[in-house]
Design an enzyme around this catalytic site. Structure first.
Site, mmCIF file in Angstrom:
data_model
loop_
_atom_site.group_PDB
_atom_site.id
_atom_site.type_symbol
_atom_site.label_atom_id
_atom_site.label_comp_id
_atom_site.label_asym_id
_atom_site.label_seq_id
_atom_site.Cartn_x
_atom_site.Cartn_y
_atom_site.Cartn_z
ATOM 1 N N GLU A 140 -3.906 0.305 -5.674
ATOM 2 C CA GLU A 140 -3.884 1.337 -6.712
ATOM 3 C C GLU A 140 -2.674 1.189 -7.640
ATOM 4 O OE1 GLU A 140 -4.798 5.185 -5.014
ATOM 5 O OE2 GLU A 140 -6.834 4.498 -4.757
ATOM 6 N N HIS B 137 0.859 -1.200 0.000
ATOM 7 C CA HIS B 137 0.000 0.000 0.000
ATOM 8 C C HIS B 137 0.889 1.242 0.000
ATOM 9 C CE1 HIS B 137 -4.179 1.670 0.918
ATOM 10 N NE2 HIS B 137 -3.404 2.683 0.656
HETATM 11 C C1 GCO Z 1 -5.309 6.243 -2.029
HETATM 12 C C2 GCO Z 1 -4.840 5.471 -0.940
HETATM 13 C C3 GCO Z 1 -5.211 5.927 0.441
HETATM 14 C C4 GCO Z 1 -5.595 7.397 0.567
HETATM 15 C C5 GCO Z 1 -7.067 7.582 0.315
HETATM 16 C C6 GCO Z 1 -7.490 9.035 0.545
HETATM 17 O O1 GCO Z 1 -6.273 5.806 -2.648
HETATM 18 O O2 GCO Z 1 -4.667 7.235 -2.317
HETATM 19 O O3 GCO Z 1 -5.285 4.130 -1.070
HETATM 20 O O4 GCO Z 1 -4.011 5.659 1.090
HETATM 21 O O5 GCO Z 1 -5.309 7.838 1.870
HETATM 22 O O6 GCO Z 1 -7.393 7.259 -0.993
HETATM 23 O O7 GCO Z 1 -6.823 9.856 -0.375
#
Ligand code: GCO
Length: 427
Positions: free
Chosen positions: A156, A111
């Site tokens: 992501e 992550h």
């Molecule tokens: C993302 C991440 C998270 C973020 C959330 C809020 O999607 O960027 O998975 O770590 O904190 O999306 O921006």
């Protein structure tokens, strides 16, 4: 509005954003730099590393039945090739605590944060990285796999490509302003180009001292097309290891997906943006067991590209448009091309007004319910985030949580939205 008993309704976190003291990670090293891009360091975060049992009990009490969290690679393998069994047993405790409380653990293996040593070896632009990621996955799966049913390999996976596109747009804007005659180093955006360039040089020098490389290819750095292939290879290598070591596990990656809406003339740009952030990944995920869908808002596009948020629209702390309908739109669009199981692995808002959070959740979940009623294979919804936490370079200023945290005492204060979300479980 009722969901099936086996529909997952939970909350999500990420190790670096909530645990605290992730000292072997690339993000921790960057946060300590003199020329850091971070508003503040993550520090103790919300001490979730020590308080996870209390936090899991809060979810269970509210009625949630699932928890998505990440295992931190930098804790498991702080030095290249040296694996820490004590950290594995920590995450085993987290998993067991989930199950003792009737909560299904959903583990994410990556992550955004990486071990610092990986970045010193070229990070997410190095052809060696998929092999390192597969080896880490094997170490984790051989020990935790028997306790798990769902694993997200990479959070992501398209983030680096999205960051590269934003960086490119920004560079073009800056060049246009310079060519418009604002060459004195200060442009109308209130930026001092000369200071920015000087900072970049100093930061590169500092990175060389810290990482041994001047260009740190972190997971969320702007990704080249080759780097994007490396991310996909890492996902597929990890998926193969999971299937070999724990074949009962359902695995996939997650994607950051926007509800891209074309205004007249914007159809071509919108189709191109959707192809880059989603369709492009279809071959990589064709053999996955599910796709994690992560959505927060919509993007309006015309012939010039993405547009600012509409005048007068309600904004969240992140300056996103308050637009919970985006989730249903994205799920329907994704399901046209991806026929596997869909799990909403992130959806939420940064707001200091919890009534807006419950309104957002109500609208988003009614959209999910409509998708299910129309036969879409949506199996779960994870709200981002369980706790107000470290929002990367923005620090602790963004409050996404269902639970507030007083970081001076680490006291948790559940917000009404936590029980509200839990009330959907098994309704
Ligand atoms: C993302 C991440 C998270 C973020 C959330 C809020 O999607 O960027 O998975 O770590 O904190 O999306 O921006």
């Amino acid at each position: 509005m009722t969901f099936a008993q086996d529909f997952f309704i939970g909350a999500a976190t990420a190790a670096h954003q909530v645990e605290g003291n992730n000292i072997h990670s690339d993000y921790w090293a960057q946060e300590q730099m003199i020329h850091t891009d971070f508003l503040e360091p993550s520090g103790d975060a919300t001490d979730h590393y020590n308080r996870y049992a209390e936090d899991i009990r809060l979810m269970a009490k509210a009625g949630l039945n699932a928890y998505r969290f990440s295992v931190e690679w930098a804790r498991i393998e702080p030095e290249e090739g040296h694996f820490d069994e004590a950290e594995i047993s920590h995450y085993m405790d987290v998993i067991r605590t989930c199950k003792e409380n009737g909560i299904e653990p959903f583990v994410t293996l990556l992550h955004f944060t990486s071990p610092k040593w990986l970045i010193s070896k070229g990070g997410w632009e190095s052809d060696e990285t998929p092999g390192y990621f597969a080896r880490y996955t094997r170490f984790v799966m051989e020990r935790l796999g028997k306790e798990l049913r769902y694993v997200c390999t990479i959070n992501e996976a398209n983030m680096g490509v999205q960051v590269a596109a934003i960086a490119e747009r920004y560079k073009k804007q800056m060049m246009a302003k310079m060519q418009a005659g604002q060459t004195d180093g200060t442009v109308q955006m209130g930026l001092n180009l000369e200071k920015m360039m000087a900072n970049q040089e100093a930061a590169a020098k500092e990175r060389m001292e810290i990482f041994g490389v001047s260009k740190t290819e972190c997971f969320t750095s702007p990704r080249t097309p080759h780097g994007d292939e490396i991310v996909i290879k890492a996902h597929q290598a990890a998926r193969a290891v999971i299937r070999e070591t724990a074949p009962h596990i359902r695995t996939g990656l997650t994607l950051s997906l926007h509800d891209i809406q074309a205004l007249p003339g914007g159809e071509e740009k919108a189709a191109k943006e959707w192809a880059e952030e989603f369709t492009h990944y279809l071959p990589a995920i064709a053999d996955d067991d599910f796709l994690g869908v992560q959505n927060y808002t919509r993007t309006l596009m015309d012939a010039s590209g993405s547009l600012p948020v509409p005048e007068g629209a309600e904004l969240t702390q992140m300056d996103y448009e308050f637009y919970p309908e985006a989730l249903e739109h994205v799920l329907r669009k994704v399901s046209k091309d991806f026929k596997g199981t869909l799990i909403v692995t992130e959806n939420g808002i940064a707001s200091s007004d919890d009534t807006r959070r419950t309104a957002f959740i109500e609208s988003a979940l009614s959209g999910v319910h409509a998708c299910i009623s129309d036969g879409l294979p949506v199996k779960g919804y994870f709200y981002w985030s369980l706790l107000d936490n470290f929002e990367w370079q923005k620090g602790y200023s963004m409050t996404f949580g269902l639970v507030a945290v007083d970081r001076s005492s680490q006291k948790r204060s559940p917000k009404p939205s936590l029980d509200f979300l839990g009330s959907y479980c098994g309704r």
